[in-house]
Design a protein around this motif. Sequence first.
Motif, PDB file in Angstrom:
ATOM      1  N   ALA A  24       3.145 -93.246 -35.510  1.00 31.50           N
ATOM      2  CA  ALA A  24       2.675 -92.723 -36.752  1.00 31.50           C
ATOM      3  C   ALA A  24       2.809 -91.280 -36.619  1.00 31.50           C
ATOM      4  O   ALA A  24       2.621 -90.798 -35.633  1.00 31.50           O
ATOM      5  N   THR A  25       3.203 -90.529 -37.534  1.00 29.15           N
ATOM      6  CA  THR A  25       3.549 -89.419 -37.765  1.00 29.15           C
ATOM      7  C   THR A  25       2.769 -88.372 -38.414  1.00 29.15           C
ATOM      8  O   THR A  25       2.884 -89.029 -39.777  1.00 29.15           O
ATOM      9  N   GLU A  26       2.352 -87.291 -38.603  1.00 30.51           N
ATOM     10  CA  GLU A  26       2.001 -86.259 -39.451  1.00 30.51           C
ATOM     11  C   GLU A  26       2.648 -85.064 -39.447  1.00 30.51           C
ATOM     12  O   GLU A  26       2.606 -84.528 -38.404  1.00 30.51           O
ATOM     13  N   THR A  30       3.821 -86.815 -33.560  1.00 29.06           N
ATOM     14  CA  THR A  30       3.523 -88.378 -33.362  1.00 29.06           C
ATOM     15  C   THR A  30       1.953 -88.267 -33.183  1.00 29.06           C
ATOM     16  O   THR A  30       1.281 -87.239 -32.397  1.00 29.06           O
ATOM     17  N   THR A  33       0.325 -94.367 -31.765  1.00 24.89           N
ATOM     18  CA  THR A  33       1.814 -95.199 -31.173  1.00 24.89           C
ATOM     19  C   THR A  33       0.815 -96.730 -30.819  1.00 24.89           C
ATOM     20  O   THR A  33      -0.287 -96.784 -30.567  1.00 24.89           O
ATOM     21  N   ILE A  72      -4.183 -93.452 -30.346  1.00 25.42           N
ATOM     22  CA  ILE A  72      -4.500 -92.364 -31.600  1.00 25.42           C
ATOM     23  C   ILE A  72      -4.776 -90.924 -31.192  1.00 25.42           C
ATOM     24  O   ILE A  72      -5.961 -91.108 -30.487  1.00 25.42           O
ATOM     25  N   LYS A  80      -6.992 -93.749 -40.989  1.00 28.11           N
ATOM     26  CA  LYS A  80      -5.655 -93.740 -41.823  1.00 28.11           C
ATOM     27  C   LYS A  80      -4.595 -94.434 -40.941  1.00 28.11           C
ATOM     28  O   LYS A  80      -3.845 -95.098 -41.079  1.00 28.11           O
ATOM     29  N   THR A  81      -4.581 -93.402 -39.829  1.00 27.55           N
ATOM     30  CA  THR A  81      -3.453 -94.007 -38.793  1.00 27.55           C
ATOM     31  C   THR A  81      -3.548 -95.188 -38.224  1.00 27.55           C
ATOM     32  O   THR A  81      -2.426 -96.046 -38.364  1.00 27.55           O
ATOM     33  N   SER A  84      -2.594 -97.724 -40.974  1.00 27.52           N
ATOM     34  CA  SER A  84      -1.149 -97.712 -41.128  1.00 27.52           C
ATOM     35  C   SER A  84      -0.318 -98.432 -40.211  1.00 27.52           C
ATOM     36  O   SER A  84       0.683 -99.237 -40.412  1.00 27.52           O
ATOM     37  N   LEU A  85      -0.588 -98.134 -38.866  1.00 29.81           N
ATOM     38  CA  LEU A  85       0.019 -98.748 -37.878  1.00 29.81           C
ATOM     39  C   LEU A  85      -0.362-100.489 -37.794  1.00 29.81           C
ATOM     40  O   LEU A  85       0.822-101.260 -37.627  1.00 29.81           O
TER      41      LEU A  85
END
Length: 190
Positions: A24-26, A30, A33, A72, A80-81, A84-85
Amino acid sequence: MYAWRGYTGTHRVEEHPHRVTLFATERGETVGTVTLGFDSAEGLQADADFKDVIDAYRMQGGRVCEITKLAIAPKANSRKTLASLCHVMFIYGHTKHRCTDVFIEVNPRHRRYYETMLGFRCLGEQRINKRVNAPGYLLWTSMDHVAQQIAELGGTGMRAGGERSLYPHFLSPSEADELAERLLNLKQTP
Protein backbone atom coordinates in the motif's frame (compact mmCIF):
# COMPACT_ATOMS: atom_id res chain seq x y z
CA MET A 1 8.81 -3.34 11.75
CA TYR A 2 9.27 -6.97 12.84
CA ALA A 3 12.93 -6.55 13.79
CA TRP A 4 12.04 -3.38 15.69
CA ARG A 5 9.57 -5.43 17.77
CA GLY A 6 12.29 -7.96 18.58
CA TYR A 7 11.14 -10.84 16.36
CA THR A 8 13.91 -13.10 15.10
CA GLY A 9 14.25 -14.51 11.59
CA THR A 10 14.36 -12.93 8.18
CA HIS A 11 11.50 -10.66 7.28
CA ARG A 12 12.52 -9.84 3.74
CA VAL A 13 9.95 -10.16 1.00
CA GLU A 14 11.14 -12.84 -1.39
CA GLU A 15 9.67 -14.19 -4.60
CA HIS A 16 7.74 -17.41 -4.16
CA PRO A 17 5.45 -19.19 -6.64
CA HIS A 18 2.69 -19.67 -4.04
CA ARG A 19 2.69 -16.21 -2.47
CA VAL A 20 1.71 -12.72 -3.52
CA THR A 21 2.93 -9.64 -1.66
CA LEU A 22 0.89 -6.46 -1.74
CA PHE A 23 2.15 -2.97 -1.00
CA ALA A 24 0.00 0.00 0.00
CA THR A 25 1.38 3.41 -0.91
CA GLU A 26 0.53 7.00 -0.08
CA ARG A 27 2.10 9.77 -2.15
CA GLY A 28 4.60 7.31 -3.63
CA GLU A 29 5.78 5.98 -0.26
CA THR A 30 5.14 2.43 0.97
CA VAL A 31 2.95 2.52 4.10
CA GLY A 32 1.87 -1.11 4.33
CA THR A 33 2.77 -4.59 3.16
CA VAL A 34 1.23 -8.01 3.45
CA THR A 35 1.84 -11.42 1.92
CA LEU A 36 -0.89 -13.89 1.04
CA GLY A 37 0.32 -17.49 0.85
CA PHE A 38 -1.56 -20.23 -0.97
CA ASP A 39 -1.53 -23.92 -0.11
CA SER A 40 0.78 -26.14 -2.13
CA ALA A 41 2.71 -29.38 -1.75
CA GLU A 42 5.03 -27.60 0.71
CA GLY A 43 2.04 -26.33 2.71
CA LEU A 44 1.67 -22.99 4.44
CA GLN A 45 4.19 -21.32 6.72
CA ALA A 46 1.73 -21.69 9.61
CA ASP A 47 1.99 -25.48 9.21
CA ALA A 48 5.30 -25.26 11.10
CA ASP A 49 3.33 -24.51 14.27
CA PHE A 50 -0.30 -25.42 13.55
CA LYS A 51 -0.36 -28.16 10.89
CA ASP A 52 -2.72 -30.32 12.93
CA VAL A 53 -5.27 -27.51 13.10
CA ILE A 54 -4.99 -26.47 9.44
CA ASP A 55 -5.13 -30.11 8.26
CA ALA A 56 -8.62 -30.40 9.76
CA TYR A 57 -9.80 -27.75 7.27
CA ARG A 58 -7.96 -29.43 4.40
CA MET A 59 -9.58 -32.78 5.26
CA GLN A 60 -13.02 -31.14 5.02
CA GLY A 61 -12.20 -29.99 1.47
CA GLY A 62 -11.11 -26.47 2.39
CA ARG A 63 -8.79 -24.53 0.12
CA VAL A 64 -6.59 -22.77 2.66
CA CYS A 65 -4.44 -19.66 2.50
CA GLU A 66 -2.59 -17.54 5.04
CA ILE A 67 -1.77 -13.94 5.78
CA THR A 68 1.86 -13.25 6.71
CA LYS A 69 4.30 -10.34 6.92
CA LEU A 70 1.62 -7.77 7.64
CA ALA A 71 3.11 -4.40 8.57
CA ILE A 72 1.62 -0.91 8.59
CA ALA A 73 3.82 2.18 8.93
CA PRO A 74 3.11 4.26 12.05
CA LYS A 75 2.44 7.38 9.96
CA ALA A 76 -0.16 5.63 7.77
CA ASN A 77 -3.92 5.80 8.18
CA SER A 78 -3.84 2.29 9.66
CA ARG A 79 -7.56 1.56 9.35
CA LYS A 80 -7.77 2.62 5.70
CA THR A 81 -4.45 0.97 4.78
CA LEU A 82 -5.31 -2.33 6.47
CA ALA A 83 -8.80 -2.37 4.96
CA SER A 84 -7.38 -1.75 1.49
CA LEU A 85 -4.76 -4.47 1.81
CA CYS A 86 -7.27 -6.95 3.25
CA HIS A 87 -9.78 -6.28 0.50
CA VAL A 88 -7.25 -6.87 -2.28
CA MET A 89 -6.09 -10.02 -0.44
CA PHE A 90 -9.67 -11.22 -0.35
CA ILE A 91 -10.05 -10.67 -4.09
CA TYR A 92 -6.85 -12.60 -4.80
CA GLY A 93 -7.59 -15.38 -2.34
CA HIS A 94 -11.30 -15.90 -2.89
CA THR A 95 -11.92 -14.80 -6.45
CA LYS A 96 -8.67 -15.72 -8.18
CA HIS A 97 -7.52 -18.75 -6.15
CA ARG A 98 -10.91 -20.00 -4.88
CA CYS A 99 -9.71 -20.19 -1.26
CA THR A 100 -12.37 -21.01 1.33
CA ASP A 101 -10.45 -20.50 4.57
CA VAL A 102 -7.86 -17.92 5.61
CA PHE A 103 -5.47 -18.18 8.57
CA ILE A 104 -3.20 -15.72 10.32
CA GLU A 105 -0.74 -16.24 13.18
CA VAL A 106 -0.83 -13.26 15.54
CA ASN A 107 0.93 -12.12 18.65
CA PRO A 108 -1.36 -12.38 21.72
CA ARG A 109 -1.60 -8.58 22.01
CA HIS A 110 -3.15 -8.40 18.49
CA ARG A 111 -5.60 -11.27 18.83
CA ARG A 112 -8.66 -9.28 19.95
CA TYR A 113 -8.10 -6.69 17.23
CA TYR A 114 -8.39 -9.28 14.43
CA GLU A 115 -11.32 -10.96 16.11
CA THR A 116 -13.22 -7.69 16.47
CA MET A 117 -12.20 -5.86 13.33
CA LEU A 118 -12.23 -8.73 10.79
CA GLY A 119 -14.24 -11.52 12.44
CA PHE A 120 -11.38 -13.98 12.88
CA ARG A 121 -11.79 -16.77 15.45
CA CYS A 122 -9.05 -18.17 17.64
CA LEU A 123 -8.30 -21.85 17.06
CA GLY A 124 -6.87 -23.32 20.23
CA GLU A 125 -4.09 -22.47 22.57
CA GLN A 126 -1.13 -20.17 22.16
CA ARG A 127 2.02 -21.76 20.69
CA ILE A 128 5.51 -20.51 19.94
CA ASN A 129 5.96 -19.32 16.37
CA LYS A 130 9.33 -20.84 15.52
CA ARG A 131 9.99 -18.49 12.59
CA VAL A 132 10.03 -15.41 14.84
CA ASN A 133 10.55 -17.04 18.26
CA ALA A 134 7.50 -15.38 19.76
CA PRO A 135 4.14 -16.55 21.14
CA GLY A 136 1.25 -16.64 18.75
CA TYR A 137 -2.32 -17.72 18.20
CA LEU A 138 -3.71 -19.18 15.02
CA LEU A 139 -6.79 -17.28 13.88
CA TRP A 140 -9.22 -18.33 11.14
CA THR A 141 -12.10 -16.93 9.17
CA SER A 142 -14.03 -18.22 6.21
CA MET A 143 -13.98 -16.42 2.89
CA ASP A 144 -17.79 -16.71 2.92
CA HIS A 145 -17.87 -14.62 6.11
CA VAL A 146 -15.62 -12.00 4.51
CA ALA A 147 -17.81 -11.90 1.37
CA GLN A 148 -20.94 -11.46 3.49
CA GLN A 149 -19.39 -8.61 5.50
CA ILE A 150 -18.26 -6.84 2.33
CA ALA A 151 -21.72 -7.21 0.79
CA GLU A 152 -23.36 -5.73 3.89
CA LEU A 153 -20.83 -3.09 4.96
CA GLY A 154 -18.32 -2.47 2.16
CA GLY A 155 -18.08 1.16 1.11
CA THR A 156 -20.23 2.50 3.95
CA GLY A 157 -17.26 4.03 5.81
CA MET A 158 -18.25 6.19 8.74
CA ARG A 159 -21.94 5.86 7.82
CA ALA A 160 -21.94 2.33 9.29
CA GLY A 161 -23.38 3.69 12.53
CA GLY A 162 -20.70 2.77 15.04
CA GLU A 163 -19.88 -0.60 13.48
CA ARG A 164 -16.63 -1.80 15.07
CA SER A 165 -15.02 -3.51 12.14
CA LEU A 166 -12.83 -2.75 9.17
CA TYR A 167 -15.45 -3.91 6.67
CA PRO A 168 -17.14 -0.49 6.28
CA HIS A 169 -13.73 0.76 5.01
CA PHE A 170 -13.55 -1.91 2.31
CA LEU A 171 -14.66 -0.98 -1.20
CA SER A 172 -18.34 -1.06 -2.04
CA PRO A 173 -19.47 -4.26 -3.80
CA SER A 174 -19.61 -2.49 -7.20
CA GLU A 175 -16.12 -0.97 -6.73
CA ALA A 176 -14.82 -4.36 -5.61
CA ASP A 177 -16.27 -6.06 -8.70
CA GLU A 178 -14.56 -3.51 -10.93
CA LEU A 179 -11.21 -3.96 -9.14
CA ALA A 180 -11.53 -7.75 -9.24
CA GLU A 181 -12.11 -7.64 -12.99
CA ARG A 182 -9.01 -5.48 -13.47
CA LEU A 183 -6.85 -7.66 -11.20
CA LEU A 184 -8.01 -10.93 -12.70
CA ASN A 185 -7.33 -9.70 -16.22
CA LEU A 186 -3.71 -8.71 -15.50
CA LYS A 187 -1.28 -10.76 -17.50
CA GLN A 188 1.33 -12.61 -15.50
CA THR A 189 4.91 -11.81 -16.48
CA PRO A 190 7.23 -14.81 -16.92
